[in-house]
Design a protein around this motif. Structure first.
Motif, mmCIF file in Angstrom:
data_model
loop_
_atom_site.group_PDB
_atom_site.id
_atom_site.type_symbol
_atom_site.label_atom_id
_atom_site.label_comp_id
_atom_site.label_asym_id
_atom_site.label_seq_id
_atom_site.Cartn_x
_atom_site.Cartn_y
_atom_site.Cartn_z
ATOM 1 N N ARG A 1 0.859 -1.188 0.000
ATOM 2 C CA ARG A 1 0.000 0.000 0.000
ATOM 3 C C ARG A 1 0.887 1.227 0.000
ATOM 4 N NH1 ARG A 1 -5.637 -0.429 2.374
ATOM 5 N NH2 ARG A 1 -6.141 -2.656 2.295
ATOM 6 N N TRP A 2 0.468 2.258 -0.698
ATOM 7 C CA TRP A 2 1.222 3.501 -0.710
ATOM 8 C C TRP A 2 0.256 4.684 -0.823
ATOM 9 C CZ3 TRP A 2 0.992 -0.077 -4.603
ATOM 10 C CH2 TRP A 2 0.517 0.321 -5.848
ATOM 11 N N THR A 3 0.673 5.824 -0.269
ATOM 12 C CA THR A 3 -0.189 7.005 -0.219
ATOM 13 C C THR A 3 0.516 8.183 -0.863
ATOM 14 O OG1 THR A 3 -1.176 6.223 1.838
ATOM 15 C CG2 THR A 3 -1.533 8.526 1.284
ATOM 16 N N THR A 4 -0.236 8.921 -1.675
ATOM 17 C CA THR A 4 0.273 10.097 -2.363
ATOM 18 C C THR A 4 -0.630 11.284 -2.058
ATOM 19 O OG1 THR A 4 -0.911 9.335 -4.335
ATOM 20 C CG2 THR A 4 1.440 8.874 -4.218
ATOM 21 N N VAL A 5 -0.117 12.499 -2.303
ATOM 22 C CA VAL A 5 -0.840 13.706 -1.913
ATOM 23 C C VAL A 5 -0.827 14.713 -3.055
ATOM 24 C CG1 VAL A 5 1.241 14.710 -0.881
ATOM 25 C CG2 VAL A 5 -1.009 15.523 -0.138
ATOM 26 N N GLY A 6 -1.897 15.473 -3.152
ATOM 27 C CA GLY A 6 -1.983 16.596 -4.085
ATOM 28 C C GLY A 6 -2.656 17.765 -3.397
ATOM 29 N N VAL A 7 -2.207 18.986 -3.708
ATOM 30 C CA VAL A 7 -2.769 20.190 -3.102
ATOM 31 C C VAL A 7 -3.040 21.211 -4.204
ATOM 32 C CG1 VAL A 7 -2.354 22.134 -1.543
ATOM 33 C CG2 VAL A 7 -1.620 19.836 -0.900
ATOM 34 N N SER A 8 -4.221 21.827 -4.168
ATOM 35 C CA SER A 8 -4.567 22.846 -5.151
ATOM 36 C C SER A 8 -5.814 23.573 -4.685
ATOM 37 C CB SER A 8 -4.815 22.207 -6.532
ATOM 38 O OG SER A 8 -5.295 23.154 -7.458
ATOM 39 N N GLY A 9 -6.050 24.746 -5.258
ATOM 40 C CA GLY A 9 -7.317 25.430 -5.033
ATOM 41 C C GLY A 9 -8.449 24.771 -5.791
ATOM 42 N N ASN A 10 -8.110 23.889 -6.720
ATOM 43 C CA ASN A 10 -9.080 23.137 -7.512
ATOM 44 C C ASN A 10 -9.071 21.696 -7.028
ATOM 45 O OD1 ASN A 10 -10.307 21.535 -9.519
ATOM 46 N ND2 ASN A 10 -9.762 22.978 -11.139
ATOM 47 N N ILE A 11 -10.186 21.241 -6.488
ATOM 48 C CA ILE A 11 -10.230 19.900 -5.904
ATOM 49 C C ILE A 11 -9.932 18.823 -6.937
ATOM 50 C CG2 ILE A 11 -12.734 19.684 -6.218
ATOM 51 C CD1 ILE A 11 -12.799 18.053 -3.638
ATOM 52 N N LEU A 12 -10.333 19.059 -8.211
ATOM 53 C CA LEU A 12 -10.046 18.067 -9.240
ATOM 54 C C LEU A 12 -8.554 18.013 -9.546
ATOM 55 C CD1 LEU A 12 -13.018 18.505 -11.752
ATOM 56 C CD2 LEU A 12 -12.687 16.748 -10.018
ATOM 57 N N GLU A 13 -7.914 19.193 -9.581
ATOM 58 C CA GLU A 13 -6.481 19.196 -9.830
ATOM 59 C C GLU A 13 -5.725 18.528 -8.688
ATOM 60 O OE1 GLU A 13 -2.930 22.245 -11.193
ATOM 61 O OE2 GLU A 13 -4.604 23.023 -10.022
ATOM 62 N N ALA A 14 -6.125 18.807 -7.446
ATOM 63 C CA ALA A 14 -5.481 18.171 -6.298
ATOM 64 C C ALA A 14 -5.632 16.652 -6.382
ATOM 65 C CB ALA A 14 -6.078 18.700 -4.994
ATOM 66 N N SER A 15 -6.818 16.210 -6.750
ATOM 67 C CA SER A 15 -7.060 14.769 -6.888
ATOM 68 C C SER A 15 -6.212 14.179 -8.001
ATOM 69 C CB SER A 15 -8.540 14.510 -7.175
ATOM 70 O OG SER A 15 -9.358 15.036 -6.151
#
Length: 558
Positions: free
Chosen positions: A501-515
């Motif tokens: 199992r592995w976990t990755t992260v995204g951050v943005s003002g746009n929830i779709l871009e973060a995803s």
């Protein structure tokens, strides 16, 4: 400490009965069988299987175990004493108990006169007769009996003379074990110690074998169990992960290592003790409850170190911030990466990835500075270690570009009516792989699902291993809610290939871009693991000269 030479404490697990009374927890027959087999492997001597006759599920569970018996554990059937005004031999409630076919039966009886008079609505004398008759009958049928003195501590504090008579009756009737129960969970450790000592003094000439059963309503179930053992009891009843009604029962994941590693008693073998963490997480998985990351001993964070000063000290000597070796109970030390990290965190974390760095290497400072910059923007790498490994590789100039993102779009249709309803979302992505532009589209039951499916569609012919990756968790966090819908969003994506199992992260003002950022890194990291599992030599191309890596026996980088 060699537990084989220590005084024996008998562990009695009641996860399948008392633990199953936790709100929101439900076990199928298959669930109960899987947990029982795992507890048997752990070396638990007694496993309480349930109350045969109370429901069809428990009846079938005991029948199944007759066909597939456990290797070493004694499975016990559980029930109450007979009902008032009827002989045990004539009470139909006891017939399924005998039909369960167990050698041991645990029965509970009333110790508190309040419960006898107001709960059972019978006399104190009849309650004693119920205890005696039930135990004698079960023994006459070839069973060995564990007697649970329900509400013992409350009953003893209110009417010690009568409470002791209930124990005297159970002992005289042939019960092999007498278990003192803190059913309401309100007793304090010093009271437990004192009352256990008084019980032992009350029966000085008997071969009294005492047990303890504690509930956690005062957050003292484990402490009370330990106090009872120190005072002389030889059996501890509890549940895995502390599951149970209301606030739960004594947590055996804390009881066992405290008894064995701290107090020098023998509960299970040292080898079996190393299975404790895995057993805790296995039970969590079967009952479909998220593991408590901060649980003592077995939690993922139990031996996690975040502050730079802590990490530096632990590197020199783990005793500085660890009360025991995590490997003894099957756990492991974790170095957490965050904006509180120092160079020590980076160096140690690099080693867990198979990278040996020197603190004088400029890349170390570059990684640390980039880490703190991104965490300031809202990233959280302590929960996304796969993303941090990719960040580290990028700083070293050896992050492979498996594909290049050239654009993406998502379209969501809405159906108007009495309620607004989504149709499937449609996502389109454009990527370049090995110099070739690929345009792919896919539908999903939501925009993130559609994006994930479209990206996989674009890459699957180049990287077939993607077909084995699947998303196991998706978490969204609004970082600065004060700015309303303009807030930044952090998305954590957990993925699995059924082995890792592995976990990755995204951050943005746009929830779709973060995803999308998190999903892209999840696929990239999964491909990296797959590549190195089939070709260990790939590591030579991932890091500059002088940077070494390590592989486990399966060839997967750790």
């Amino acid at each position: 400490m060699n537990s084989d030479r220590s005084e024996k404490i008998w562990i009695y697990d009641t996860t399948l009965r008392d633990g199953a009374q936790r709100e929101g927890l439900s076990l199928s027959i298959e669930d109960k069988l899987r947990i029982a087999k795992q507890l048997d492997k752990l070396g638990v001597p007694f496993i309480e299987g349930g109350w045969p006759g109370a429901n069809p599920k428990d009846v079938q569970f005991f029948w199944q175990l007759q066909e597939e018996p456990l290797q070493q554990a004694e499975v016990t059937a559980f029930c109450s004493t007979r009902r008032p005004g009827i002989l045990a031999a004539q009470d139909p409630m006891l017939q399924p108990i005998l039909a369960a076919g167990t050698r041991w039966v645990t029965i509970f009886g009333k110790s508190w006169d309040l419960h006898v008079i107001e709960g059972l609505k019978t006399t104190l004398a009849e309650n004693l007769a119920m205890i005696a008759d039930t135990i004698a009958y079960l023994i006459s049928q070839g069973r060995q009996v564990i007697y649970d003195a329900e509400h013992w501590f409350d009953g003893y504090k209110r009417n010690p003379e009568y409470a002791l008579k209930t124990l005297e009756t159970a002992i005289a009737s042939g019960a092999q074990w007498i278990v003192l129960c803190d059913t309401n969970g309100g007793t304090l450790p010093h009271e437990v110690s004192q009352i256990v000592a008084e019980v032992r003094q009350a029966f000085p000439n008997s071969d009294l074998k005492l047990g303890i059963h504690t509930h956690n309503d005062s957050d003292l179930a484990v402490a009370n169990a330990l106090a009872a053992v120190i005072a002389g009891v030889k059996m501890v009843q509890g549940t895995m992960n502390g599951y149970g009604e209301r606030c739960g029962n004594a947590n055996l994941c804390s009881v066992i290592p405290n008894l064995q590693l701290k107090l020098g008693y023998s509960c299970i073998t040292d080898t079996q003790l190393t299975e404790l963490t895995q057993t805790s997480r296995f039970v969590s998985e079967v009952v479909n409850l998220a593991p408590d990351d901060h649980a003592p001993f077995v939690g993922r964070s139990a031996f996690a170190h975040k502050g730079g000063i802590h990490v530096s000290a632990v590197e020199r000597n783990p005793l500085t911030y660890e009360h025991l070796e995590p490997e003894l109970i099957g756990n492991q030390r974790r170095i957490v990466i965050s904006d509180q990290a120092g160079l020590s965190n980076i160096l140690v974390k690099a080693r867990t990835f198979g990278i040996n760095l020197d603190k004088k290497d400029p890349a170390c400072r570059q990684i640390l500075d980039k880490l703190k910059e991104l965490e300031h923007e809202g990233y959280q790498f302590e929960a996304a270690e796969a993303s941090f490994e990719l960040l580290m590789r990028e700083a070293l100039g050896k992050r492979q570009e498996l594909f290049e993102l050239k654009g993406w779009s998502v379209h969501c249709d809405m159906l108007a009516g009495t309620t607004m309803q989504y149709k499937n979302s449609l996502a389109t992505v454009k990527v370049a792989v090995k110099g070739q532009d690929i345009l792919a589209a896919a539908e999903g039951n939501g925009p993130v699902s559609a994006l994930d499916a479209a990206l996989r569609e674009a890459l699957i012919n180049f990287y077939p291993a993607i077909s084995h990756f699947h998303l196991t968790d998706y978490k969204v966090r609004i970082l600065d809610s004060g700015v309303g819908t303009s807030a930044k969003t952090r998305v954590l994506v957990e993925s699995s290939n059924s082995y890792e199992r592995w976990t990755t992260v995204g951050v943005s003002g746009n929830i779709l871009e973060a995803s999308y950022l998190a999903v892209v890194e999840a696929i990239e990291y999964g491909l990296l693991m797959h590549s190195c599992s089939i070709n260990p030599d790939c590591m030579e191309n991932l890091y500059p000269k002088g940077v070494t890596t390590s592989l486990d026996q399966s060839g997967v980088k750790r």
